[in-house]
Design a protein around this motif. Structure first.
Motif, PDB file in Angstrom:
ATOM      1  N   ALA A 201      10.332  37.867  13.752  1.00 24.25           N
ATOM      2  CA  ALA A 201       9.216  37.736  15.739  1.00 24.25           C
ATOM      3  C   ALA A 201       8.218  37.587  14.106  1.00 24.25           C
ATOM      4  O   ALA A 201       7.222  36.483  15.010  1.00 24.25           O
ATOM      5  CB  ALA A 201       9.081  38.774  16.509  1.00 24.25           C
TER       6      ALA A 201
ATOM      7  N   ASN B 145      15.651  41.171  11.406  1.00 23.57           N
ATOM      8  CA  ASN B 145      15.992  40.361  12.273  1.00 23.57           C
ATOM      9  C   ASN B 145      14.733  40.633  13.471  1.00 23.57           C
ATOM     10  O   ASN B 145      14.461  40.022  14.007  1.00 23.57           O
ATOM     11  CB  ASN B 145      16.899  39.902  13.051  1.00 23.57           C
ATOM     12  CG  ASN B 145      16.928  38.237  13.903  1.00 23.57           C
ATOM     13  OD1 ASN B 145      16.102  37.471  13.297  1.00 23.57           O
ATOM     14  ND2 ASN B 145      18.384  38.770  14.364  1.00 23.57           N
ATOM     15  N   MET B 146      14.611  42.515  13.647  1.00 25.46           N
ATOM     16  CA  MET B 146      13.694  42.224  14.682  1.00 25.46           C
ATOM     17  C   MET B 146      11.809  42.487  13.818  1.00 25.46           C
ATOM     18  O   MET B 146      11.217  41.982  14.781  1.00 25.46           O
ATOM     19  CB  MET B 146      13.503  43.701  14.948  1.00 25.46           C
ATOM     20  CG  MET B 146      15.321  44.175  15.040  1.00 25.46           C
ATOM     21  SD  MET B 146      15.383  43.746  16.882  1.00 25.46           S
ATOM     22  CE  MET B 146      14.003  44.882  17.937  1.00 25.46           C
TER      23      MET B 146
ATOM     24  N   HIS C 230      19.579  41.857  21.465  1.00 31.59           N
ATOM     25  CA  HIS C 230      20.700  41.671  20.633  1.00 31.59           C
ATOM     26  C   HIS C 230      20.343  43.147  19.675  1.00 31.59           C
ATOM     27  O   HIS C 230      21.809  43.548  18.808  1.00 31.59           O
ATOM     28  CB  HIS C 230      19.794  40.700  20.051  1.00 31.59           C
ATOM     29  CG  HIS C 230      21.235  39.397  18.854  1.00 31.59           C
ATOM     30  ND1 HIS C 230      22.793  39.502  19.697  1.00 31.59           N
ATOM     31  CD2 HIS C 230      21.430  39.213  17.986  1.00 31.59           C
ATOM     32  CE1 HIS C 230      23.369  39.015  18.741  1.00 31.59           C
ATOM     33  NE2 HIS C 230      22.593  38.267  17.356  1.00 31.59           N
ATOM     34  N   TRP C 231      19.204  43.853  19.123  1.00 32.36           N
ATOM     35  CA  TRP C 231      19.533  44.437  18.118  1.00 32.36           C
ATOM     36  C   TRP C 231      20.431  45.774  19.173  1.00 32.36           C
ATOM     37  O   TRP C 231      21.049  46.715  18.363  1.00 32.36           O
ATOM     38  CB  TRP C 231      18.250  44.878  18.052  1.00 32.36           C
ATOM     39  CG  TRP C 231      18.351  46.074  17.461  1.00 32.36           C
ATOM     40  CD1 TRP C 231      17.679  47.172  17.415  1.00 32.36           C
ATOM     41  CD2 TRP C 231      18.369  46.410  15.468  1.00 32.36           C
ATOM     42  NE1 TRP C 231      17.560  48.392  16.756  1.00 32.36           N
ATOM     43  CE2 TRP C 231      17.844  47.825  15.408  1.00 32.36           C
ATOM     44  CE3 TRP C 231      19.109  45.497  14.444  1.00 32.36           C
ATOM     45  CZ2 TRP C 231      18.527  48.714  14.513  1.00 32.36           C
ATOM     46  CZ3 TRP C 231      19.602  46.274  13.756  1.00 32.36           C
ATOM     47  CH2 TRP C 231      18.910  47.764  13.361  1.00 32.36           C
TER      48      TRP C 231
ATOM     49  N   ARG D 293      15.322  39.548  21.201  1.00 26.82           N
ATOM     50  CA  ARG D 293      15.347  40.189  19.566  1.00 26.82           C
ATOM     51  C   ARG D 293      15.761  42.017  20.518  1.00 26.82           C
ATOM     52  O   ARG D 293      16.886  42.238  19.568  1.00 26.82           O
ATOM     53  CB  ARG D 293      14.533  40.535  19.048  1.00 26.82           C
ATOM     54  CG  ARG D 293      14.611  39.548  18.065  1.00 26.82           C
ATOM     55  CD  ARG D 293      12.819  39.171  17.371  1.00 26.82           C
ATOM     56  NE  ARG D 293      12.106  38.563  17.333  1.00 26.82           N
ATOM     57  CZ  ARG D 293      12.665  36.996  16.430  1.00 26.82           C
ATOM     58  NH1 ARG D 293      13.803  37.115  15.419  1.00 26.82           N
ATOM     59  NH2 ARG D 293      12.006  35.788  16.484  1.00 26.82           N
TER      60      ARG D 293
ATOM     61  N   ALA E  50      15.098  34.418  17.279  1.00 29.61           N
ATOM     62  CA  ALA E  50      14.801  35.291  18.026  1.00 29.61           C
ATOM     63  C   ALA E  50      16.308  34.894  18.440  1.00 29.61           C
ATOM     64  O   ALA E  50      16.278  33.493  19.349  1.00 29.61           O
ATOM     65  CB  ALA E  50      14.593  34.931  19.516  1.00 29.61           C
ATOM     66  N   HIS E  51      17.282  35.700  18.811  1.00 29.22           N
ATOM     67  CA  HIS E  51      18.820  35.552  19.398  1.00 29.22           C
ATOM     68  C   HIS E  51      18.221  35.028  21.138  1.00 29.22           C
ATOM     69  O   HIS E  51      17.543  35.179  21.647  1.00 29.22           O
ATOM     70  CB  HIS E  51      19.494  36.384  19.542  1.00 29.22           C
ATOM     71  CG  HIS E  51      21.635  36.417  20.566  1.00 29.22           C
ATOM     72  ND1 HIS E  51      21.267  36.060  21.462  1.00 29.22           N
ATOM     73  CD2 HIS E  51      22.285  36.161  19.610  1.00 29.22           C
ATOM     74  CE1 HIS E  51      22.241  35.584  21.552  1.00 29.22           C
ATOM     75  NE2 HIS E  51      22.817  35.539  20.311  1.00 29.22           N
TER      76      HIS E  51
END
Length: 194
Positions: free
Chosen positions: A123, A119-120, A153-154, A150, A145-146
């Motif tokens: 973007a 997920n990182m 969240h990470w 990001r 993104a959350h």
């Protein structure tokens, strides 16, 4: 330090990264060589790859044991977003014969590290998807993104993952699982994007 007293490197996340960095780079290179954002046809193959990956890990996100250790885990699952992206583009879900069994805790942590880490990089992928007239609301929901961003969240995920008590042997199994997970991802890239 592990729960059995053996001294390990200070951060589980750093150990995971070190154990899997070569395979991680191969995955990244293979995905980009497939040019998934060169056309909507290529992107459709990319979505099939994403669907198969997220289907494989769906039981981990639903597991009560893991949710207790990683409190926002259920909200991180992206399978439904991938399914909606497929629907947006008029694509059917791939027929998948492989089962997705629940993994023991150490292996589950390694796999979650790999999937959450992806997920990182999303973007960059989202910016490429926008050039195909896709967005966080249409066709590229799973790349969004959350709301808290990001990075934060990470960081919340990695802090929780680092805090889970494991024995040295379990930690080594978790590290090995990061390699297994990236190997699986590489296989999916070859099958769906090549």
């Amino acid at each position: 330090m592990s729960v059995d007293g053996d001294v390990l490197a200070p951060s589980r996340i750093l150990r995971f990264r070190a154990a899997s960095s070569a395979l991680h780079q191969r995955v990244d290179d293979s995905v980009m060589q497939a040019a998934p954002f060169a056309s909507r046809e290529n992107y459709a193959r990319f979505l099939r790859f994403q669907y198969r990956l997220h289907l494989r890990v769906a039981p981990l996100y639903a597991a009560a044991e893991l949710q207790a250790l990683l409190p926002d885990l259920a909200s991180r699952a992206r399978l439904s977003r991938v399914e909606n992206d497929l629907l947006d583009l008029g694509l059917v879900r791939p027929e998948v014969a492989e089962s997705a069994p629940m993994l023991p805790l150490p292996e589950a942590l390694g796999w979650l590290y790999v999937v959450e880490g992806s997920n990182m990089g999303a973007a960059f992928l989202l910016k490429a998807a926008i050039k195909l007239d896709l967005s966080e609301d249409f066709g590229a929901r799973h790349l969004a993104a959350h709301p808290e961003g990001r990075g934060l969240h990470w960081r919340r995920f990695t802090e929780a993952l680092d805090a889970i008590p494991l024995t040295t042997e379990e930690d080594r199994r978790a590290e090995a699982a990061t390699v297994s997970a990236f190997s699986h991802v590489l296989d999916l890239v070859r099958e769906e994007l090549a």
